[in-house]
Design a protein around this motif. Sequence first.
Motif, mmCIF file in Angstrom:
data_model
loop_
_atom_site.group_PDB
_atom_site.id
_atom_site.type_symbol
_atom_site.label_atom_id
_atom_site.label_comp_id
_atom_site.label_asym_id
_atom_site.label_seq_id
_atom_site.Cartn_x
_atom_site.Cartn_y
_atom_site.Cartn_z
ATOM 1 N N TYR A 177 -2.506 -7.307 -0.763
ATOM 2 C CA TYR A 177 -1.733 -7.986 -1.800
ATOM 3 C C TYR A 177 -1.519 -9.440 -1.399
ATOM 4 C CZ TYR A 177 2.228 -7.651 1.417
ATOM 5 O OH TYR A 177 3.044 -7.776 2.509
ATOM 6 N N GLU B 180 -6.973 -0.972 0.437
ATOM 7 C CA GLU B 180 -6.480 -0.686 -0.920
ATOM 8 C C GLU B 180 -5.036 -1.153 -1.117
ATOM 9 O OE1 GLU B 180 -5.674 3.311 -2.184
ATOM 10 O OE2 GLU B 180 -5.664 4.047 -0.117
ATOM 11 N N TYR B 181 -4.328 -1.446 -0.012
ATOM 12 C CA TYR B 181 -2.952 -1.922 -0.112
ATOM 13 C C TYR B 181 -2.857 -3.447 -0.021
ATOM 14 C CZ TYR B 181 -1.241 2.868 0.387
ATOM 15 O OH TYR B 181 -0.965 4.195 0.194
ATOM 16 N N ALA C 251 2.788 5.280 1.733
ATOM 17 C CA ALA C 251 3.269 3.927 1.440
ATOM 18 C C ALA C 251 3.159 3.108 2.708
ATOM 19 C CB ALA C 251 4.715 3.961 0.952
ATOM 20 N N GLN D 156 5.594 -0.806 -0.373
ATOM 21 C CA GLN D 156 4.768 -0.667 -1.571
ATOM 22 C C GLN D 156 4.094 0.694 -1.566
ATOM 23 O OE1 GLN D 156 0.765 -1.969 -1.870
ATOM 24 N NE2 GLN D 156 0.934 -3.365 -0.108
ATOM 25 N N ARG E 75 0.789 -0.036 -8.764
ATOM 26 C CA ARG E 75 1.704 0.030 -7.624
ATOM 27 C C ARG E 75 3.103 -0.415 -8.004
ATOM 28 N NH1 ARG E 75 -1.527 -3.261 -2.998
ATOM 29 N NH2 ARG E 75 -2.621 -4.173 -4.778
ATOM 30 N N TYR F 196 1.548 3.446 -4.349
ATOM 31 C CA TYR F 196 0.837 3.641 -5.607
ATOM 32 C C TYR F 196 1.599 4.633 -6.481
ATOM 33 C CZ TYR F 196 -3.320 0.957 -4.436
ATOM 34 O OH TYR F 196 -4.181 -0.075 -4.154
#
Length: 478
Positions: free
Chosen positions: A331, A328-329, A273, A415, A401, A417
């Motif tokens: 946002y 990929e994280y 995370a 955050q 997520r 997944y």
Amino acid sequence: WMKMMSNPKRLHPIAIIFNMMKPIKELLFSFIIILVMDGFSTYFFLFLFIFLLVDLVYGFLAWRKFSYYVTDEALHLEYGIIRHTKRTISKNRIQSIDLTENIVHRMFRLVKVQIETAGGGHEAEASLAAITLREGENLREILKNAPNGKETLLEEQTVVTKKILMSRLVIAGFTSGGIGIVFGFLIAVLLELEEIVPENVYDRVFAWISASSIITILLLVLISVIIVWLFGVLWVIIRYGDFTIKRTENELLITRGLLERKQITIPLHRIQAIGVEENIFRQPFGYATVFAEVAGYRAKGELLDSTVLFPLLHKREIAEFVQNFLGEYAYDEAELNWVKPKKAALPFYLIRSSACFLIAGVVVYLFIPSFLWIPIVLFALSIALGWFNYKDAGYYLTEERIFIQYRFIKRVSIQLYHKRIQAFEKKQHAFQKKLGMATMQVSIIHNLGGKHLKAKDFEEEMIDVVNDSLAYRKAGPS
């Protein structure tokens, strides 16, 4: 380099000093106690001489018996004074390789290599106390490559790099809250000194404080806080000086530290995370720390149990940073539609934050009423903290997520997944159940156990929706 590493090699001779320092550190406080109780007597110096002589022999033999070499498949270690040990660490098990340079290392252009493996214990799986910097960097590159794989230079792998500016580092120091760490250290020292400081000294200090005016006490506290705060600023600058993060294809490489320089390796697949932490000093100015929860990572001195990815960023810079280093994280904060606790949950937040100070106020009123103002002030502050804890609590669920935000002094937004979630729990006490509320707990792999993230006092129906959603997606096709 592979051919050179395949021959058994010893550590640099300075490792003898490092070997000697281990028992000295463990027995240092005992030596201080003996010195205070016995003074500079002949027996003390005789004992000290014998101890240092034995320690020197131990340090030399430990260095002499330690060797290492690398093959295509593994790192091999041989060590032991009385019991000879041969140890093999497969390349496939190695999770991270960290390089550390303290002041002595840097004087001789040496480095300490610490190797972490999957399923390792509290300590590093292997540690080379002192080898040359060049050998350390080449050893890291050789061990990172798969057996019989092609070695790739770090410069060829690097995708993006970011380094902290000195001006930003100074801001990080003044807003770090490092004052708490320094105070904690001072309290620990005072507790240790309690055994050797005469009791009448504490009595005199307490009598002086009791006889002093509130203005005098507040002034003394203010001066102490300023001095400790400045030490906290210095501590942050020394710890995070020259902070640099590099992203390669499969890992993050972090270098930091002015006195003790550390090079930390974080495999991307071990990140469970990522989060953003804002303390009460940074939040008004829009600054925060970005960190990661990393499975199996046990480096000392990190942000709580986590790993700092960048010490200080402005909130408007975080999205770009995450996009560049943890794609990929990525946002968009504007799209986070937080689910918030209802107003009926507010009393729970206020009670949790203030109950201990209310009890402390009653105790102080009964025994030392002249100091009642202290728990009253702390109680008022705790009520304010409870309000902010309630206001900042929230979660947001997407198809892949979940985002959780909470506060306890510091506001944390994290955050992860769904595939990283190891367990999901719904918890209720009697009062929550009566009001139709519950707390959800999300658990992830972290170090030797788990890390638990909680969203407290939300509507039970909403918690059930999250539970059903996560269960469905775990059971369904990935």
